[in-house]
Design an enzyme around this catalytic site. Sequence first.
Site, PDB file in Angstrom:
ATOM      1  N   LYS A  24     -33.601  46.897   6.488  1.00  0.00           N
ATOM      2  CA  LYS A  24     -35.248  46.962   6.787  1.00  0.00           C
ATOM      3  C   LYS A  24     -35.448  47.011   8.177  1.00  0.00           C
ATOM      4  CE  LYS A  24     -36.644  44.434   2.586  1.00  0.00           C
ATOM      5  NZ  LYS A  24     -37.103  43.332   1.740  1.00  0.00           N
ATOM      6  N   GLN A  57     -38.451  37.409   2.503  1.00  0.00           N
ATOM      7  CA  GLN A  57     -37.616  37.780   1.850  1.00  0.00           C
ATOM      8  C   GLN A  57     -37.221  36.821   0.435  1.00  0.00           C
ATOM      9  OE1 GLN A  57     -36.162  40.988   1.974  1.00  0.00           O
ATOM     10  NE2 GLN A  57     -34.613  40.725   0.098  1.00  0.00           N
ATOM     11  N   ASP A  73     -45.621  43.340   1.107  1.00  0.00           N
ATOM     12  CA  ASP A  73     -45.119  43.449  -0.120  1.00  0.00           C
ATOM     13  C   ASP A  73     -46.204  43.622  -1.277  1.00  0.00           C
ATOM     14  OD1 ASP A  73     -42.382  42.949  -0.505  1.00  0.00           O
ATOM     15  OD2 ASP A  73     -42.549  41.076   0.087  1.00  0.00           O
TER      16      ASP A  73
HETATM   17  N1  GUN Z   1     -36.195  40.772  -2.892  1.00  0.00           N
HETATM   18  C1  GUN Z   1     -35.899  41.925  -3.640  1.00  0.00           C
HETATM   19  N2  GUN Z   1     -36.817  42.676  -3.352  1.00  0.00           N
HETATM   20  C2  GUN Z   1     -37.768  42.270  -2.515  1.00  0.00           C
HETATM   21  C3  GUN Z   1     -39.057  42.894  -2.084  1.00  0.00           C
HETATM   22  O1  GUN Z   1     -39.352  43.875  -2.513  1.00  0.00           O
HETATM   23  N3  GUN Z   1     -39.856  41.827  -1.589  1.00  0.00           N
HETATM   24  C4  GUN Z   1     -39.220  40.683  -1.019  1.00  0.00           C
HETATM   25  N4  GUN Z   1     -40.116  40.061  -0.079  1.00  0.00           N
HETATM   26  N5  GUN Z   1     -37.998  40.229  -1.403  1.00  0.00           N
HETATM   27  C5  GUN Z   1     -37.356  40.896  -2.180  1.00  0.00           C
END
Ligand code: GUN
Length: 281
Positions: free
Chosen positions: A51, A95, A118
């Site tokens: 990311k 996350q 998100d």
């Molecule tokens: N962990 C796995 N996929 C995601 C996601 O799309 N967003 C977040 N915040 N954590 C994750």
Amino acid sequence: MIIDGKKTAAELREKLKKKVADLKSKHNAVPGLTVILVGEDTPSKIYVKNKEKSAIEVGINSEVIRYPADLEEKVLLEKIKELNNNNKVSGILVQLPLPKHIDKRKVIENIDPGKDVDGFHPMNVGNLSSGHDSSIPCTPLGCSLLLKKVEKNLSGKHAVVIGRSNLNGKPMTQLLLKENCTVTITHSKTKDLKAECLRADIIIAAVGMPKLVRGDWVKKGAIVIDVGINKTDSGLVGDVDFDSVSKVAKAITPVPGGVGPMTIACLLNNTVECFEKAHTE
Ligand code: GUN
């Protein structure tokens, strides 16, 4: 047709890079994304690195805050409050998964909905299900962009979503409804999953079961989107058995190289959108 998520994601990043440059000259500021990682979960560490790398590539101001697994919940909530009030931060992503002693729901609810890249905040979830403007969760958004690559008009199509998670299945259903699909949501208690899949023009597999969907589950000419990323002895595999399904489907996403790259590109897209909304209010 194999739907190339890697290429589609690269095209989206290219578009975002240009947009960020335009925004920079217009506002003398760039979108900022802060990702918070708590603990040492290996896949999470990899996702967060990717990311960060992608955000930098398109010119987004990227910040990663790393905390140890024994972090006190109140410290995290304080940090979120500080980021909510920092106008250099356009998007906040915590996350998941979080360590068990931290209340995930409380954390999500404390993020400013306008910075919720998100799309997990109840206000965004509610707005999406009411058909109003909202942040859209990155993976379902990526799936719907890939679907649109194959078929511009999805109206009247029968879509079967496998999995009802808040991250994928439920928001995916809302996006398909917005496109005027008839949607069937299936899950672990569904009686005859094969029969449901055989009726589908579109299958979205998001359950985390390696190669669950086989060729004899799929109607000829269907579009199959595979959200699964399952670690097996023979490497990473999706929820779809690619070899048999690709023989009957009109279009299918591979794993890896399908939905995965789109998720991160959509996160960048959401960050840019949050910045734009904050600068037009
Ligand atoms: N962990 C796995 N996929 C995601 C996601 O799309 N967003 C977040 N915040 N954590 C994750």
